[in-house]
Scaffold this motif. Structure first.
Motif, mmCIF file in Angstrom:
data_model
loop_
_atom_site.group_PDB
_atom_site.id
_atom_site.type_symbol
_atom_site.label_atom_id
_atom_site.label_comp_id
_atom_site.label_asym_id
_atom_site.label_seq_id
_atom_site.Cartn_x
_atom_site.Cartn_y
_atom_site.Cartn_z
ATOM 1 N N ARG A 36 0.847 -1.116 0.073
ATOM 2 C CA ARG A 36 -0.282 -0.022 0.073
ATOM 3 C C ARG A 36 0.791 1.227 -0.084
ATOM 4 N NH1 ARG A 36 -4.129 0.393 4.592
ATOM 5 N NH2 ARG A 36 -2.399 1.302 5.826
ATOM 6 N N GLN A 37 0.436 2.292 -0.879
ATOM 7 C CA GLN A 37 1.444 3.412 -0.897
ATOM 8 C C GLN A 37 0.371 4.515 -0.839
ATOM 9 O OE1 GLN A 37 3.193 4.034 -5.022
ATOM 10 N NE2 GLN A 37 4.780 5.481 -3.854
ATOM 11 N N GLU A 38 0.825 5.548 0.017
ATOM 12 C CA GLU A 38 0.000 6.599 0.284
ATOM 13 C C GLU A 38 0.609 7.863 -0.407
ATOM 14 O OE1 GLU A 38 -1.029 7.247 4.305
ATOM 15 O OE2 GLU A 38 -1.387 5.295 4.734
ATOM 16 N N PRO A 39 0.097 8.918 -0.622
ATOM 17 C CA PRO A 39 0.760 10.170 -1.594
ATOM 18 C C PRO A 39 1.961 10.500 -0.731
ATOM 19 C CG PRO A 39 -1.855 10.290 -1.232
ATOM 20 C CD PRO A 39 -1.449 9.001 -0.271
ATOM 21 N N GLY A 40 2.943 10.686 -1.666
ATOM 22 C CA GLY A 40 4.221 11.161 -1.107
ATOM 23 C C GLY A 40 5.249 10.081 -0.403
ATOM 24 N N GLU A 41 4.552 9.012 -0.191
ATOM 25 C CA GLU A 41 5.653 7.958 0.720
ATOM 26 C C GLU A 41 5.881 6.816 -0.271
ATOM 27 O OE1 GLU A 41 5.527 10.511 3.748
ATOM 28 O OE2 GLU A 41 6.257 8.487 3.339
ATOM 29 N N HIS A 75 -9.581 -8.642 -0.620
ATOM 30 C CA HIS A 75 -10.722 -8.275 -0.276
ATOM 31 C C HIS A 75 -10.548 -7.375 1.169
ATOM 32 C CE1 HIS A 75 -14.954 -8.710 0.178
ATOM 33 N NE2 HIS A 75 -14.807 -9.104 1.385
ATOM 34 N N ILE A 76 -11.262 -6.392 0.950
ATOM 35 C CA ILE A 76 -11.320 -5.503 2.511
ATOM 36 C C ILE A 76 -12.707 -5.581 2.801
ATOM 37 C CG2 ILE A 76 -10.865 -3.411 3.406
ATOM 38 C CD1 ILE A 76 -8.872 -2.622 1.349
ATOM 39 N N THR A 77 -13.085 -6.120 4.056
ATOM 40 C CA THR A 77 -14.218 -6.096 4.769
ATOM 41 C C THR A 77 -14.535 -4.753 5.621
ATOM 42 O OG1 THR A 77 -14.193 -8.476 4.769
ATOM 43 C CG2 THR A 77 -15.857 -7.466 6.379
ATOM 44 N N ALA A 78 -15.624 -4.159 5.414
ATOM 45 C CA ALA A 78 -16.050 -3.189 6.290
ATOM 46 C C ALA A 78 -15.123 -1.897 6.143
ATOM 47 C CB ALA A 78 -16.256 -3.599 7.799
ATOM 48 N N ALA A 79 -14.780 -1.465 4.887
ATOM 49 C CA ALA A 79 -13.788 -0.510 4.689
ATOM 50 C C ALA A 79 -13.976 0.770 5.623
ATOM 51 C CB ALA A 79 -13.621 -0.081 3.153
ATOM 52 N N GLN A 80 -12.694 1.135 5.962
ATOM 53 C CA GLN A 80 -12.401 2.289 6.781
ATOM 54 C C GLN A 80 -11.718 3.347 5.871
ATOM 55 O OE1 GLN A 80 -10.700 0.944 10.345
ATOM 56 N NE2 GLN A 80 -12.184 -0.342 10.975
ATOM 57 N N THR A 81 -11.929 4.713 6.397
ATOM 58 C CA THR A 81 -11.025 5.658 5.744
ATOM 59 C C THR A 81 -9.685 5.679 5.889
ATOM 60 O OG1 THR A 81 -11.234 7.014 7.876
ATOM 61 C CG2 THR A 81 -13.043 7.484 6.236
ATOM 62 N N GLY A 82 -9.150 5.063 6.755
ATOM 63 C CA GLY A 82 -7.686 4.807 6.879
ATOM 64 C C GLY A 82 -7.075 3.871 5.812
ATOM 65 N N ASP A 83 -8.145 3.008 5.001
ATOM 66 C CA ASP A 83 -7.945 2.089 4.092
ATOM 67 C C ASP A 83 -7.432 2.815 2.793
ATOM 68 O OD1 ASP A 83 -10.327 -0.507 5.179
ATOM 69 O OD2 ASP A 83 -8.172 -0.157 5.706
ATOM 70 N N THR A 84 -7.745 4.286 2.786
ATOM 71 C CA THR A 84 -7.436 4.915 1.462
ATOM 72 C C THR A 84 -6.071 4.835 0.955
ATOM 73 O OG1 THR A 84 -9.595 6.333 1.786
ATOM 74 C CG2 THR A 84 -7.379 7.465 0.549
ATOM 75 N N GLY A 85 -5.926 4.611 -0.020
ATOM 76 C CA GLY A 85 -4.384 4.469 -0.845
ATOM 77 C C GLY A 85 -4.593 3.892 -2.091
ATOM 78 N N LEU A 86 -3.050 3.745 -2.497
ATOM 79 C CA LEU A 86 -2.845 2.814 -3.619
ATOM 80 C C LEU A 86 -2.269 1.677 -3.531
ATOM 81 C CD1 LEU A 86 -2.377 2.956 -6.770
ATOM 82 C CD2 LEU A 86 -0.117 4.060 -6.312
ATOM 83 N N TYR A 87 -2.934 0.698 -3.830
ATOM 84 C CA TYR A 87 -2.684 -0.822 -3.625
ATOM 85 C C TYR A 87 -2.104 -1.423 -4.872
ATOM 86 C CZ TYR A 87 -5.453 -0.451 0.671
ATOM 87 O OH TYR A 87 -5.832 -0.137 1.855
ATOM 88 N N LEU A 88 -0.815 -1.719 -4.653
ATOM 89 C CA LEU A 88 0.034 -2.293 -5.534
ATOM 90 C C LEU A 88 0.133 -3.887 -5.444
ATOM 91 C CD1 LEU A 88 2.486 0.548 -5.395
ATOM 92 C CD2 LEU A 88 1.293 0.082 -7.124
ATOM 93 N N CYS A 89 0.266 -4.553 -6.486
ATOM 94 C CA CYS A 89 0.768 -5.938 -6.538
ATOM 95 C C CYS A 89 2.139 -6.167 -7.229
ATOM 96 C CB CYS A 89 -0.314 -6.857 -7.033
ATOM 97 S SG CYS A 89 -0.627 -6.903 -8.825
ATOM 98 N N ALA A 90 2.955 -6.906 -6.868
ATOM 99 C CA ALA A 90 4.049 -6.915 -7.454
ATOM 100 C C ALA A 90 4.547 -8.449 -7.226
ATOM 101 C CB ALA A 90 5.005 -6.077 -6.579
ATOM 102 N N GLY A 91 5.378 -9.035 -8.147
ATOM 103 C CA GLY A 91 6.057 -10.146 -8.230
ATOM 104 C C GLY A 91 7.601 -10.118 -8.861
ATOM 105 N N PRO A 92 8.150 -11.413 -8.406
ATOM 106 C CA PRO A 92 9.646 -11.442 -8.950
ATOM 107 C C PRO A 92 9.639 -11.045 -10.144
ATOM 108 C CG PRO A 92 9.261 -13.026 -7.254
ATOM 109 C CD PRO A 92 7.801 -12.542 -7.683
ATOM 110 N N ASP A 93 10.592 -10.258 -10.668
ATOM 111 C CA ASP A 93 11.139 -10.148 -12.264
ATOM 112 C C ASP A 93 11.850 -11.418 -12.586
ATOM 113 O OD1 ASP A 93 11.992 -7.319 -14.044
ATOM 114 O OD2 ASP A 93 11.835 -9.319 -14.699
ATOM 115 N N SER A 94 11.253 -12.045 -13.755
ATOM 116 C CA SER A 94 11.869 -13.351 -14.083
ATOM 117 C C SER A 94 12.896 -12.943 -15.044
ATOM 118 C CB SER A 94 10.853 -14.164 -15.148
ATOM 119 O OG SER A 94 10.334 -13.397 -16.339
ATOM 120 N N GLY A 95 13.262 -11.696 -15.210
ATOM 121 C CA GLY A 95 14.212 -11.390 -16.558
ATOM 122 C C GLY A 95 15.800 -11.660 -15.815
ATOM 123 N N GLY A 96 16.121 -12.316 -14.532
ATOM 124 C CA GLY A 96 17.482 -12.520 -14.231
ATOM 125 C C GLY A 96 17.549 -12.147 -12.763
ATOM 126 N N GLY A 97 18.910 -12.435 -12.599
ATOM 127 C CA GLY A 97 19.077 -12.317 -10.875
ATOM 128 C C GLY A 97 18.866 -11.130 -10.009
#
Lengths: 113, 113
Positions: A36-41, A75-97
């Motif tokens: 999760r990423q918040e603005p400016g962070e 999945h977020i249950t009963a969302a709260q204002t503090g859940d606001t943000g940018l949600y990023l998924c990421a995975g290992p890059d297969s391009g090499g070590g």
């Protein structure tokens, strides 16, 4: 190049509602991370899923890794204002070590009071 | 709590200037990374390091250079800044036990005028 597609790109809901956001790829990943990423962070790691079909819970957040390890959901249950943000998924890059990560563009989540 | 620091947080500089973005971590991690993030876009790996005296270029071509003289320090340098270098620069680190669980600094927002 492995791509991670996240949907929806933007989501605005009322406090107390439930929501699910998705992370999909045509490639198999050995693991996927959610940040999760918040603005400016920088992104903050929430969870890593490793095993196909794995489900992990972090309070009101539930993360699932697809059986084929090509997709994941948050999945977020009963969302709260503090859940606001940018949600990023990421995975290992297969391009090499590098151990660098491939990131999706993220889901911008706004929880309105 | 991850201890990784970046300075400056914000930098506005004129074209042609030489700049160095600082990144330090106190976790003793061998692996460190630089990512670039444009607004609304995914993070892209531009440099990484496996340890002291190790530096490699990432997936995204960048005119910047890096050095790793000490484990805790991974500065990024632009010899001659251009408006196309305007972006958010994020530093991260990770250890060998979980290389894909990366810890990010707060980022440097660079604007080149």
């Amino acid at each position: 190049t492995q791509l991670l597609e996240q949907s929806p790109q933007f989501l605005s809901i009322q406090e107390g509602e439930n929501l699910t956001v998705y992370c999909n790829s045509s490639s198999v990943f050995s693991s996927l991370q959610w940040y999760r990423q918040e603005p400016g962070e920088g992104p903050v790691l929430l969870v890593t899923v490793v095993t196909g079909g794995e489900v992990k819970k972090l309070k009101r957040l539930t993360f699932q890794f697809g059986d084929a390890r090509k997709d994941s959901s948050l999945h977020i249950t009963a969302a709260q204002t503090g859940d606001t943000g940018l949600y990023l998924c990421a995975g290992p890059d297969s391009g090499g070590g590098a151990d660098g990560l491939t990131f999706g563009k993220g889901t911008h989540l706004i929880i309105q009071p | 709590e991850a201890d990784i620091y970046q300075t400056p947080r914000y930098l506005v500089i004129g074209t042609g200037k030489k700049i160095t973005l600082e990144c330090s971590q106190t976790m003793g991690h061998d692996k460190m990374y630089w990512y670039q993030q444009d607004p609304g876009m995914e993070l892209h790996l531009i440099h990484y390091s496996y340890g002291v005296n190790s530096t490699e270029k990432g997936d995204l071509s960048s005119e910047s250079t890096v050095s790793r003289i000490r484990t805790e320090h991974f500065p990024l340098t632009l010899e001659s800044a251009r408006p196309s270098h305007t972006s958010q620069y994020l530093c991260a680190s990770g250890d060998d036990r979980d290389p894909y669980e990366q810890y990010f600094g707060p980022g440097t927002r660079l604007t080149v005028t």
